[in-house]
Each structure stands twice: as structure tokens, then as C-alpha cells.
Design a protein around this motif. Structure first.
Motif, short mmCIF file in Angstrom:
data_model
loop_
_atom_site.label_atom_id
_atom_site.label_comp_id
_atom_site.label_asym_id
_atom_site.label_seq_id
_atom_site.Cartn_x
_atom_site.Cartn_y
_atom_site.Cartn_z
N ARG A 20 -1.87 -18.44 -2.10
CA ARG A 20 -1.71 -16.90 -2.03
C ARG A 20 -0.21 -16.84 -1.28
O ARG A 20 0.19 -17.62 -0.29
CB ARG A 20 -2.90 -16.45 -1.16
CG ARG A 20 -4.34 -16.61 -1.67
CD ARG A 20 -5.37 -16.15 -0.79
NE ARG A 20 -5.33 -17.27 0.41
CZ ARG A 20 -6.09 -17.10 1.57
NH1 ARG A 20 -6.94 -16.10 1.58
NH2 ARG A 20 -6.17 -18.09 2.36
N ARG A 23 1.23 -12.47 3.03
CA ARG A 23 1.01 -10.95 3.64
C ARG A 23 -0.48 -10.55 2.97
O ARG A 23 -0.91 -9.62 3.43
CB ARG A 23 2.11 -10.24 3.25
CG ARG A 23 2.29 -10.13 1.79
CD ARG A 23 3.46 -9.07 1.38
NE ARG A 23 4.00 -9.04 0.18
CZ ARG A 23 3.42 -8.54 -0.87
NH1 ARG A 23 2.40 -7.85 -0.69
NH2 ARG A 23 3.85 -8.55 -2.20
N THR A 24 -0.85 -11.39 2.16
CA THR A 24 -2.29 -10.91 1.45
C THR A 24 -3.30 -11.99 1.97
O THR A 24 -4.37 -11.61 1.35
CB THR A 24 -1.99 -11.32 -0.12
OG1 THR A 24 -1.95 -12.51 -0.43
CG2 THR A 24 -0.96 -10.52 -0.61
N THR A 76 -12.48 -11.56 -3.97
CA THR A 76 -11.55 -12.63 -3.25
C THR A 76 -11.82 -13.90 -3.73
O THR A 76 -10.88 -14.90 -4.09
CB THR A 76 -11.56 -12.54 -1.86
OG1 THR A 76 -11.22 -11.15 -1.41
CG2 THR A 76 -11.07 -13.45 -1.11
#
Length: 377
Positions: A20, A23-24, A76
Motif C-alpha cells: 500500500r 498515505r492510504t 480493505t
């Protein structure tokens, strides 16, 4: 103060790169993996079920996980496992299993493919996913699994699986699709023996082996080094006799150019089945690196046939693999590893004398039992 287990699941997966963008990230990667592993052991068969498990067990999970933003959503979980490198995930799993279970010399490792039937997607014209597994038949452990490329077949996947396995001293069994010179060579390079079903399309080799056995039977195998073994089984209204014959020292005769690595013997299995007043006879031939031991040969063949009941049945009935519709990117292969973990740790737990399905139910209800299952790994 967090009450962490002595060895956490995260300890086994530290080698995985987080796919990932910084920032996510709202959830720790190891939290995501740990919840998924626990959930699948407890019977979760998809991302929504994993999220549901996490929410139900939030207070307990919070005692040893950070969970900075609570339990991740099912989206997610799906997104992260679709991005995780499957080779890294599998490698961490293999290292975990190697740390707790040493494969003994003579272990039969059955390699076989299985189609995930519900993974077929007609709308996108996506073929059903096929996974090739390695199963240690005595220790009853999944040693590894590789997804077959959509545009290929098991012949290309088997070598990729063999390359990541520790096979020294083992006997590798594969059905006819694995009867390939390069696959045999790779097995022997791993310091392992092999028993592989001989394909009819192997041309002259199959014909020569068939002629050799027919001639040997007519003469009582006079002048041919051989050994025999016989088994009989009765049950469910049928009686089955299996005659095993192994001819040794004929590799150079059948393979004068030595194109088959360590080719030492050929085997024959004659299965005579009596059921409902009818008798059927089936004969199969095998090539092998084993020498002079028809009983060892018979054990290897029977162990390979047993993978259907020992592994595939468990995956379908207890872990609902055939119903799984996960198919995006790396997610199918990574979810397969989650199922491997569940099969291995639940199978190794011997204190509770129940089937895997009931062990999953108990693990879902009893956190201490789940920790004891994970402690075995």
C-alpha cells in the motif's frame, strides 16, 4: 498493557512487503494478516466473514493488536490480499511450517491439482482457478500450493511448486500429467525419489513397459529382478484386490539414452474390484526411482490416491473451497494460503478429538483454544 502471545502470527510474516501507499494506510498490515488467519481458522470463508469475526472479537484482538482505527472493512481485507505478493506470502507460510515440522525421510509427498469450481466467472470469461498442492501424507500437512496460470496448465505449475519445497529423502508422487522429463529431473535434483503415473501418450515408453509386464506375467518374471505385494479391502458392498509388481534394474533397457533422471524401475498396479456382482479390472503403470521394494511402491501409490479424502475433501467440506468466489488479482492464491494454515494447525491439534469443522467451531467460541491451536504452529 497488551497481552501478546509468546509467538505472534505477525512474527511469521515480517518478510512481507506492504503493497500500500503510505498515505492510504489506516490499518497495520500485520493486524490485517493476523485477523484474517484467526478468522479462517475459525471458519470464515470470505472477506465479509473475516470482518464479521474481527468485529465480534474486537475486545480480545485489542489485547494483542494495535488496531489504530478499529477493525478493517471487508473491502480493505479484499484490497490488501489482492495486492500482497503471493510468493512472499507463501514463502513466509513455508518458513513457519518448516520451523515446527520436519518432514521425515521416506515421507510420501503427493502433488495434485484441484479446480476451485465457483471461481469461474462467465461475465468476464474468466476460467475456473486451478491450484496445485503438495501434501505430506504421513504428517498430514499442506507443504505448499501454486495457482496455475490461466493460459497454462499444471505442467508449468508443478515445477514452480517443486522449486520452493524441501524434499530431501521424500518420495514424490504425481499423476500422469506430471510424467515429464523436466519434472522428474527437478525432483531428483531435490534429492528425492519419485513414483509417477505413466501416460499413454508417452509413446514408445508406455508400449514398452506394457509389453515388458505382459511378457513377464506369462513367464513368471523369469530372469527379471522383481518384487510383488498384494492388498485386499472389503467395505461398502465391494471387495477390492490390488496386485503390485515392481521391476527393477530395467531403466537402462527402457531408457538407453538416460533422458529420465534416476529412472530405476517400473511398477504395475492391477486393481480387481468386485461390486454388485460385477468385476472390473484396471491396470496402471508407473515409472520410479525406487528400487526392489513393491511394498514401498504400493504405499506411495495408495498415499497419493488418499489425497482426495485427506486434503481435497477437507478443503471442500470444512473450508468451502469449491464455493469460494474470490478471484481478483493475487487474492485467490493468498486466500489459499490462509486455508493451508487452517488445515495444518487444526490438523496438528490432537487434544480435542473432533473433525476440523468442529475444531473450527470450538476455536471461534473459545479464544484460549484458538491460542492453543496457534501455539502448535
Amino acid at each position: 498493557m497488551k497481552l501478546k502471545p509468546k509467538i505472534t502470527i505477525a512474527d511469521h510474516f515480517l518478510g512481507i512487503e506492504d503493497p500500500r501507499i503510505d498515505r492510504t494506510k489506516r490499518h497495520n498490515l500485520m493486524d490485517i494478516i493476523t485477523i484474517a488467519v484467526c478468522a479462517v481458522i475459525c471458519g470464515a470463508d470470505g472477506w465479509v466473514a473475516i470482518e464479521t469475526y474481527g468485529c465480534a472479537k474486537y475486545e480480545w484482538l485489542k489485547t494483542f493488536l494495535d488496531l489504530p482505527n478499529g477493525i478493517p472493512s471487508h473491502d480493505t481485507f479484499a484490497r490488501v490480499f489482492a495486492q500482497i505478493n503471493p510468493q512472499q506470502f507463501q514463502s513466509c507460510f513455508l518458513d513457519w511450517m518448516k520451523s515446527v515440522q520436519k518432514i521425515t525421510s521416506g515421507e510420501v509427498v503427493a502433488i495434485d491439482g484441484k479446480t476451485l469450481r465457483s471461481s469461474y466467472d462467465e461475465s468476464s470469461d474468466q476460467s475456473a482457478i486451478v491450484m496445485v498442492s503438495a501434501w505430506a501424507t504421513t504428517n498430514r500437512l499442506v507443504l505448499g500450493q501454486v495457482k496455475v496460470d490461466e493460459k497454462s496448465n499444471e505442467i508449468t505449475a508443478i515445477p514452480e511448486l517443486l522449486k520452493v519445497l524441501e524434499l530431501s529423502g521424500c518420495i514424490v508422487t504425481i499423476d500422469a500429467i506430471g510424467c515429464q522429463k523436466e519434472i522428474v529431473k527437478l525432483i531428483t535434483q531435490k534429492d528425492a525419489d519419485y513414483v509417477i503415473t505413466l501416460k499413454k501418450n508417452q509413446g514408445n515408453l508406455y508400449d514398452e513397459v506394457e509389453k515388458l509386464f505382459k511378457s513377464g506375467i506369462s513367464t513368471g518374471f523369469e530372469g527379471i529382478e522383481h518384487s510383488t505385494y498384494k492388498t485386499e479391502e472389503t467395505g461398502h458392498g465391494r471387495h477390492e484386490i490390488r496386485n503390485y509388481v515392481m521391476l527393477t534394474g530395467i531403466g537402462s533397457q527402457l531408457d538407453p539414452d538416460s533422458v529420465w533422471s534416476m529412472f530405476s524401475s517400473v511398477g504395475m498396479v492391477e486393481s480387481i474390484r468386485l461390486s454388485d456382482g460385477k468385476t472390473t479390472v484396471e491396470t496402471r503403470y508407473f515409472i520410479s526411482s525406487l528400487i526392489k521394494n513393491a511394498e514401498e511402491f504400493s504405499n506411495a501409490v495408495r498415499s497419493h490416491w488418499g489425497i482426495e479424502n485427506s486434503l481435497h475433501w477437507v478443503l471442500d467440506v470444512a473450508l468451502k473451497e469449491d464455493d469460494c468466489r474470490i478471484r481478483k488479482d493475487n487474492a485467490p492464491q493468498n486466500f489459499a494460503v490462509l486455508r493451508q494454515i487452517a488445515v495444518n494447525v487444526l490438523g496438528k491439534e490432537k487434544r480435542v478429538k473432533r473433525g476440523i469443522k468442529n475444531k473450527q467451531f470450538l476455536a471461534a467460541m473459545d479464544n484460549n483454544y484458538l491460542l492453543s491451536v496457534l501455539a502448535l504452529a
